[in-house]
Scaffold this motif. Structure first.
Motif, PDB file in Angstrom:
ATOM      1  N   ALA A  52     -35.025 -33.792 -15.208  1.00 42.36           N
ATOM      2  CA  ALA A  52     -35.560 -32.649 -14.348  1.00 42.36           C
ATOM      3  C   ALA A  52     -35.857 -31.322 -15.025  1.00 42.36           C
ATOM      4  O   ALA A  52     -35.252 -30.871 -15.673  1.00 42.36           O
ATOM      5  N   VAL A  53     -36.995 -30.877 -14.448  1.00 39.21           N
ATOM      6  CA  VAL A  53     -37.032 -29.116 -14.791  1.00 39.21           C
ATOM      7  C   VAL A  53     -36.021 -28.368 -14.233  1.00 39.21           C
ATOM      8  O   VAL A  53     -35.838 -28.649 -12.841  1.00 39.21           O
ATOM      9  N   SER A  54     -35.414 -27.687 -14.836  1.00 44.63           N
ATOM     10  CA  SER A  54     -34.216 -27.182 -14.472  1.00 44.63           C
ATOM     11  C   SER A  54     -34.352 -25.281 -14.592  1.00 44.63           C
ATOM     12  O   SER A  54     -35.422 -25.162 -15.188  1.00 44.63           O
ATOM     13  N   ALA A  55     -33.573 -24.556 -14.078  1.00 41.83           N
ATOM     14  CA  ALA A  55     -33.765 -23.378 -14.094  1.00 41.83           C
ATOM     15  C   ALA A  55     -33.208 -22.605 -15.427  1.00 41.83           C
ATOM     16  O   ALA A  55     -33.362 -21.683 -15.871  1.00 41.83           O
ATOM     17  N   ARG A  56     -33.074 -23.666 -16.664  1.00 42.95           N
ATOM     18  CA  ARG A  56     -32.736 -23.357 -17.861  1.00 42.95           C
ATOM     19  C   ARG A  56     -33.621 -24.147 -18.846  1.00 42.95           C
ATOM     20  O   ARG A  56     -33.752 -23.630 -19.911  1.00 42.95           O
ATOM     21  N   GLY A  57     -34.077 -25.122 -18.137  1.00 44.15           N
ATOM     22  CA  GLY A  57     -34.797 -26.194 -19.322  1.00 44.15           C
ATOM     23  C   GLY A  57     -35.251 -27.583 -18.738  1.00 44.15           C
ATOM     24  O   GLY A  57     -35.806 -27.622 -17.663  1.00 44.15           O
ATOM     25  N   LEU A  58     -34.514 -28.637 -19.369  1.00 45.06           N
ATOM     26  CA  LEU A  58     -34.820 -29.966 -19.023  1.00 45.06           C
ATOM     27  C   LEU A  58     -33.202 -30.458 -18.811  1.00 45.06           C
ATOM     28  O   LEU A  58     -32.529 -30.359 -19.782  1.00 45.06           O
ATOM     29  N   ALA A  59     -32.843 -31.290 -17.670  1.00 38.74           N
ATOM     30  CA  ALA A  59     -31.673 -31.665 -17.476  1.00 38.74           C
ATOM     31  C   ALA A  59     -31.623 -33.126 -17.142  1.00 38.74           C
ATOM     32  O   ALA A  59     -32.521 -33.554 -16.511  1.00 38.74           O
ATOM     33  N   THR A  60     -30.610 -33.988 -17.529  1.00 38.52           N
ATOM     34  CA  THR A  60     -30.696 -35.249 -17.367  1.00 38.52           C
ATOM     35  C   THR A  60     -29.966 -35.667 -15.787  1.00 38.52           C
ATOM     36  O   THR A  60     -30.297 -36.791 -15.580  1.00 38.52           O
ATOM     37  N   PHE A  76     -33.427 -23.872 -22.667  1.00 39.39           N
ATOM     38  CA  PHE A  76     -34.384 -23.391 -23.501  1.00 39.39           C
ATOM     39  C   PHE A  76     -34.244 -21.810 -23.339  1.00 39.39           C
ATOM     40  O   PHE A  76     -35.209 -20.927 -23.791  1.00 39.39           O
ATOM     41  N   VAL A  77     -33.191 -21.154 -22.541  1.00 39.97           N
ATOM     42  CA  VAL A  77     -32.967 -19.854 -22.601  1.00 39.97           C
ATOM     43  C   VAL A  77     -32.279 -19.315 -23.730  1.00 39.97           C
ATOM     44  O   VAL A  77     -32.566 -18.673 -24.502  1.00 39.97           O
ATOM     45  N   ASP A  78     -30.747 -19.911 -24.102  1.00 35.72           N
ATOM     46  CA  ASP A  78     -30.162 -19.865 -25.187  1.00 35.72           C
ATOM     47  C   ASP A  78     -30.270 -20.790 -26.220  1.00 35.72           C
ATOM     48  O   ASP A  78     -29.653 -20.524 -27.174  1.00 35.72           O
ATOM     49  N   HIS A  79     -31.330 -21.768 -26.158  1.00 32.09           N
ATOM     50  CA  HIS A  79     -31.532 -22.612 -27.122  1.00 32.09           C
ATOM     51  C   HIS A  79     -30.404 -23.480 -27.612  1.00 32.09           C
ATOM     52  O   HIS A  79     -30.248 -23.454 -28.886  1.00 32.09           O
ATOM     53  N   GLU A  80     -29.768 -24.294 -26.733  1.00 28.58           N
ATOM     54  CA  GLU A  80     -28.679 -25.197 -27.093  1.00 28.58           C
ATOM     55  C   GLU A  80     -28.869 -26.109 -26.124  1.00 28.58           C
ATOM     56  O   GLU A  80     -29.290 -26.303 -25.140  1.00 28.58           O
ATOM     57  N   LEU A 149     -41.954 -20.962 -23.678  1.00 22.89           N
ATOM     58  CA  LEU A 149     -43.268 -20.785 -23.059  1.00 22.89           C
ATOM     59  C   LEU A 149     -43.624 -22.117 -22.378  1.00 22.89           C
ATOM     60  O   LEU A 149     -44.069 -22.253 -21.312  1.00 22.89           O
ATOM     61  N   PHE A 150     -43.674 -23.158 -23.273  1.00 25.18           N
ATOM     62  CA  PHE A 150     -43.768 -24.767 -22.591  1.00 25.18           C
ATOM     63  C   PHE A 150     -42.964 -25.029 -21.352  1.00 25.18           C
ATOM     64  O   PHE A 150     -43.393 -25.276 -20.510  1.00 25.18           O
ATOM     65  N   TRP A 151     -41.500 -24.644 -21.515  1.00 28.89           N
ATOM     66  CA  TRP A 151     -40.784 -24.747 -20.307  1.00 28.89           C
ATOM     67  C   TRP A 151     -41.423 -24.037 -19.112  1.00 28.89           C
ATOM     68  O   TRP A 151     -41.324 -24.475 -18.056  1.00 28.89           O
ATOM     69  N   GLN A 152     -41.848 -22.710 -19.391  1.00 27.11           N
ATOM     70  CA  GLN A 152     -42.432 -21.985 -18.173  1.00 27.11           C
ATOM     71  C   GLN A 152     -43.711 -22.695 -17.688  1.00 27.11           C
ATOM     72  O   GLN A 152     -44.007 -22.351 -16.354  1.00 27.11           O
ATOM     73  N   GLN A 153     -44.384 -23.247 -18.484  1.00 27.06           N
ATOM     74  CA  GLN A 153     -45.599 -24.049 -17.895  1.00 27.06           C
ATOM     75  C   GLN A 153     -45.026 -25.093 -16.989  1.00 27.06           C
ATOM     76  O   GLN A 153     -45.591 -25.278 -15.938  1.00 27.06           O
ATOM     77  N   LEU A 154     -43.861 -25.881 -17.296  1.00 24.35           N
ATOM     78  CA  LEU A 154     -43.504 -26.817 -16.739  1.00 24.35           C
ATOM     79  C   LEU A 154     -42.911 -26.496 -15.326  1.00 24.35           C
ATOM     80  O   LEU A 154     -43.084 -27.036 -14.299  1.00 24.35           O
ATOM     81  N   VAL A 155     -42.444 -25.099 -15.393  1.00 25.95           N
ATOM     82  CA  VAL A 155     -41.757 -24.360 -14.101  1.00 25.95           C
ATOM     83  C   VAL A 155     -42.923 -24.388 -13.353  1.00 25.95           C
ATOM     84  O   VAL A 155     -42.684 -24.498 -11.909  1.00 25.95           O
ATOM     85  N   GLN A 156     -44.083 -23.634 -13.604  1.00 27.68           N
ATOM     86  CA  GLN A 156     -45.192 -23.596 -12.861  1.00 27.68           C
ATOM     87  C   GLN A 156     -45.847 -24.706 -12.271  1.00 27.68           C
ATOM     88  O   GLN A 156     -45.807 -24.805 -10.830  1.00 27.68           O
ATOM     89  N   ALA A 157     -45.895 -25.704 -12.878  1.00 31.79           N
ATOM     90  CA  ALA A 157     -46.403 -26.881 -12.622  1.00 31.79           C
ATOM     91  C   ALA A 157     -45.456 -27.771 -11.680  1.00 31.79           C
ATOM     92  O   ALA A 157     -45.724 -28.497 -10.568  1.00 31.79           O
ATOM     93  N   GLU A 158     -44.016 -27.573 -11.947  1.00 31.12           N
ATOM     94  CA  GLU A 158     -43.162 -28.277 -10.861  1.00 31.12           C
ATOM     95  C   GLU A 158     -43.273 -27.823  -9.677  1.00 31.12           C
ATOM     96  O   GLU A 158     -43.099 -28.255  -8.561  1.00 31.12           O
ATOM     97  N   ARG A 159     -43.396 -26.318  -9.523  1.00 29.52           N
ATOM     98  CA  ARG A 159     -43.334 -25.796  -8.320  1.00 29.52           C
ATOM     99  C   ARG A 159     -44.676 -26.403  -7.312  1.00 29.52           C
ATOM    100  O   ARG A 159     -44.697 -26.848  -6.198  1.00 29.52           O
ATOM    101  N   VAL A 160     -45.919 -26.527  -8.111  1.00 29.04           N
ATOM    102  CA  VAL A 160     -46.961 -26.933  -7.313  1.00 29.04           C
ATOM    103  C   VAL A 160     -46.723 -28.577  -7.128  1.00 29.04           C
ATOM    104  O   VAL A 160     -47.245 -28.917  -5.950  1.00 29.04           O
ATOM    105  N   PHE A 161     -46.479 -29.193  -8.044  1.00 28.25           N
ATOM    106  CA  PHE A 161     -46.166 -30.665  -7.756  1.00 28.25           C
ATOM    107  C   PHE A 161     -45.198 -31.060  -6.611  1.00 28.25           C
ATOM    108  O   PHE A 161     -45.296 -32.010  -6.064  1.00 28.25           O
TER     109      PHE A 161
END
Length: 319
Positions: A52-60, A76-80, A149-161
């Motif tokens: 799932a696209v999350s508020a930090r990145g990608l989550a299982t 993908f904020v703290d990169h861990e 930036l890629f994650w932010q692309q996913l964030v925008q696409a997630e909203r619309v989808f």
């Protein structure tokens, strides 16, 4: 009326500027995706294995492991890579320039410290060549700014989808990210069975695709390929005349090699109203599939604004 929120930012990210990082990240997501696949029961169309696209990145989400729950998140904020268990333990793996083999080895040590043992098929799927994770020193790049930036692309696409998904009352998938091809997708289903899928994905058993496409569907998504990424839409099975139907906004077209409608991300990003442009593409390509295949749209299609309209009517009635 503009659909795109004032604070929405559709970022610029040239694929050729981060392709090495993308390919490394892809392999890392395959490792974590296989952990999720090993720990969760099969849900139709492999919905159990996705992120799932999350508020930090990608989550299982929650993975049952030995009487506990494990969740894993690419932050993908703290990169861990963050691992959490339901007995209160937490561990992390740094996301930095490193080989897939190194990432895989450290992840094994971290799982051991959490007393977690999960066996996976330790080589990737849907790619060629499929280098075993423990031997992969080819992929070793990590540009944190590009990944954000890629994650932010996913964030925008997630909203619309998510909004598009709300306009369908039939069986529909979540908006989720598949690690096989590293794409975000949402799929609508007619309710009918589909012909046996021919398979053919590289380093992937045919029965995997047979499960994925066991029901008639219309699917759309976003993939980090092309110039800045590509939105796509397809139907399985594709009804007669599907490829010749209008695909919505200017810039959308049928790609005969892929067998899909495509819309470049930069067309959406540069449009005066990116949300409306993407929704136009999603609605037009779905309508082409559903109308030509004679889906019961009166039953399946609903107003995604129906809650807002209901609340407005209730407020008006109280005046």
């Amino acid at each position: 009326m503009t659909l795109t929120p004032a604070k929405a930012v559709w970022p610029t990210l040239r694929v050729d500027s981060w392709s090495d990082t993308r390919d490394t990240l892809h392999m890392w997501t395959q490792i974590i995706g296989k952990l999720k696949m090993a720990g969760t029961p099969l849900v139709n169309h492999w919905w159990n294995v996705t992120f799932a696209v999350s508020a930090r990145g990608l989550a299982t989400g929650a993975i049952p492991v030995d009487g506990r729950l494990l969740d894993i998140e690419f932050d993908f904020v703290d990169h861990e890579l963050v691992l959490r268990t339901s007995d209160g333990r937490r561990a992390m793996v740094a996301l930095r320039p490193r080989t897939v083999a190194d990432f895989y080895a450290e992840l094994g040590h971290v799982l051991g410290r959490l007393d977690i043992v999960v066996d996976i098929e330790a080589s990737p799927n849907e790619v060629d060549p499929a280098i075993p994770f423990a031997e992969d020193s080819t992929h070793h790049s990590y540009d944190g700014d590009a990944v954000t930036l890629f994650w932010q692309q996913l964030v925008q696409a997630e909203r619309v989808f998510q909004f598009w998904r709300a306009g369908f009352a039939g069986k529909t998938s979540p908006v989720h990210v598949f690690w096989g091809s590293l794409d975000l997708a949402c799929t609508r289903f007619s309710g009918r069975t589909a012909p046996l899928h021919p398979g053919g994905a590289p380093n992937c058993a045919d029965w995997v695709m047979e499960e994925a496409y066991s029901r008639e569907c219309a699917s759309a998504g976003f993939w980090p390929g092309g110039a800045e990424g590509t939105f796509y839409a397809y139907a399985y099975p594709a009804p007669e005349g599907y490829s010749g139907r209008p695909a919505g906004p200017d810039g959308a077209e049928w790609d005969s090699t892929l067998g899909e409608f495509v819309l470049p991300y930069d067309v959406v990003r540069k449009s005066p109203d990116p949300d409306a442009t993407l929704l136009h593409f999603l609605d037009a390509t779905y309508a082409a599939a559903a109308d030509l295949a004679h889906w019961d749209r009166k039953l399946l299609d609903v107003d995604p604004h129906r809650l807002d309209r209901r609340l407005h009517l209730d407020d008006t009635a109280s005046l």
